[in-house]
Design a protein around this motif. Structure first.
Motif, PDB file in Angstrom:
ATOM      1  N   PRO A  28     -63.033  39.867 -34.856  1.00  0.00           N
ATOM      2  CA  PRO A  28     -63.644  40.997 -34.135  1.00  0.00           C
ATOM      3  C   PRO A  28     -65.165  40.839 -34.083  1.00  0.00           C
ATOM      4  N   LEU A  29     -65.770  41.259 -33.000  1.00  0.00           N
ATOM      5  CA  LEU A  29     -67.211  41.127 -32.830  1.00  0.00           C
ATOM      6  C   LEU A  29     -67.977  41.808 -33.962  1.00  0.00           C
ATOM      7  N   ALA A  30     -67.482  42.924 -34.451  1.00  0.00           N
ATOM      8  CA  ALA A  30     -68.165  43.642 -35.532  1.00  0.00           C
ATOM      9  C   ALA A  30     -68.260  42.799 -36.802  1.00  0.00           C
ATOM     10  N   GLU A  31     -67.406  41.790 -36.928  1.00  0.00           N
ATOM     11  CA  GLU A  31     -67.412  40.910 -38.110  1.00  0.00           C
ATOM     12  C   GLU A  31     -68.017  39.534 -37.818  1.00  0.00           C
ATOM     13  N   PHE A  32     -68.386  39.293 -36.575  1.00  0.00           N
ATOM     14  CA  PHE A  32     -68.851  37.966 -36.163  1.00  0.00           C
ATOM     15  C   PHE A  32     -70.187  37.592 -36.801  1.00  0.00           C
ATOM     16  N   TYR A  33     -71.183  38.480 -36.711  1.00  0.00           N
ATOM     17  CA  TYR A  33     -72.510  38.191 -37.255  1.00  0.00           C
ATOM     18  C   TYR A  33     -72.565  38.556 -38.727  1.00  0.00           C
ATOM     19  N   LEU A  34     -73.153  37.673 -39.528  1.00  0.00           N
ATOM     20  CA  LEU A  34     -73.307  37.931 -40.953  1.00  0.00           C
ATOM     21  C   LEU A  34     -74.568  38.765 -41.193  1.00  0.00           C
ATOM     22  N   PRO A  35     -74.545  39.652 -42.182  1.00  0.00           N
ATOM     23  CA  PRO A  35     -75.771  40.384 -42.511  1.00  0.00           C
ATOM     24  C   PRO A  35     -76.794  39.435 -43.138  1.00  0.00           C
ATOM     25  N   VAL A  36     -78.052  39.818 -43.050  1.00  0.00           N
ATOM     26  CA  VAL A  36     -79.093  39.020 -43.685  1.00  0.00           C
ATOM     27  C   VAL A  36     -78.842  39.045 -45.187  1.00  0.00           C
ATOM     28  N   GLY A  37     -78.935  37.899 -45.817  1.00  0.00           N
ATOM     29  CA  GLY A  37     -78.649  37.837 -47.249  1.00  0.00           C
ATOM     30  C   GLY A  37     -79.063  36.503 -47.838  1.00  0.00           C
ATOM     31  N   ASP A  38     -78.223  35.969 -48.677  1.00  0.00           N
ATOM     32  CA  ASP A  38     -78.543  34.743 -49.400  1.00  0.00           C
ATOM     33  C   ASP A  38     -78.196  33.465 -48.637  1.00  0.00           C
ATOM     34  N   THR A  39     -77.714  33.594 -47.414  1.00  0.00           N
ATOM     35  CA  THR A  39     -77.333  32.413 -46.637  1.00  0.00           C
ATOM     36  C   THR A  39     -78.042  32.415 -45.272  1.00  0.00           C
ATOM     37  N   PRO A  40     -79.377  32.228 -45.260  1.00  0.00           N
ATOM     38  CA  PRO A  40     -80.101  32.272 -43.990  1.00  0.00           C
ATOM     39  C   PRO A  40     -79.704  31.166 -43.022  1.00  0.00           C
ATOM     40  N   HIS A  41     -79.057  30.122 -43.519  1.00  0.00           N
ATOM     41  CA  HIS A  41     -78.614  29.022 -42.670  1.00  0.00           C
ATOM     42  C   HIS A  41     -77.328  29.364 -41.909  1.00  0.00           C
ATOM     43  N   ARG A  42     -76.688  30.474 -42.242  1.00  0.00           N
ATOM     44  CA  ARG A  42     -75.460  30.893 -41.556  1.00  0.00           C
ATOM     45  C   ARG A  42     -75.696  32.228 -40.860  1.00  0.00           C
ATOM     46  N   GLU A  43     -75.497  32.250 -39.553  1.00  0.00           N
ATOM     47  CA  GLU A  43     -75.669  33.481 -38.783  1.00  0.00           C
ATOM     48  C   GLU A  43     -74.343  34.161 -38.468  1.00  0.00           C
ATOM     49  N   THR A  44     -73.259  33.397 -38.466  1.00  0.00           N
ATOM     50  CA  THR A  44     -71.959  33.953 -38.089  1.00  0.00           C
ATOM     51  C   THR A  44     -70.924  33.716 -39.187  1.00  0.00           C
ATOM     52  N   ALA A  45     -69.825  34.442 -39.069  1.00  0.00           N
ATOM     53  CA  ALA A  45     -68.725  34.320 -40.028  1.00  0.00           C
ATOM     54  C   ALA A  45     -67.725  33.237 -39.613  1.00  0.00           C
TER      55      ALA A  45
END
Length: 100
Positions: free
Chosen positions: A8-25
């Protein structure tokens, strides 16, 4: 690697956190092959606007996607999302409530 899946789109983007190299799930090696959009009454009255410093620049200074559901001249539903203001599109739920 595990075959087809949906996210689902609501889960696609990751929140800002400890993994700045990952933008999506998306899992490693995943490939987006389709995007499914459910029918929505607001789609009939929708617009997207992207503002850039110059036409040659790909990155936006700001962008907005806006969709309104209108019944008898009255806004009965609204969807607003802003781009270039955060690490992911930002839904403006308070502004949506004001419009309705």
């Amino acid at each position: 690697a595990d075959g087809p899946g949906e996210l689902p789109l609501a889960e696609f983007y990751l929140p800002v956190g400890d993994t700045p190299h990952r933008e999506t799930a998306l899992p490693q090696g995943a490939l987006i092959t389709a995007v499914t959009l459910p029918p929505a009454p607001v789609a009939g009255h929708s617009r997207y606007r992207k503002v850039r410093e110059r036409a040659s620049y790909a990155f936006a200074i700001g962008s907005v996607a806006a969709a309104l559901e209108i019944s008898d001249g009255t806004v009965t539903g609204a969807r607003l999302a802003f781009g270039a203001v955060a690490s992911r599109p930002w839904r403006a739920r308070a502004a949506e409530r004001v419009l309705v």
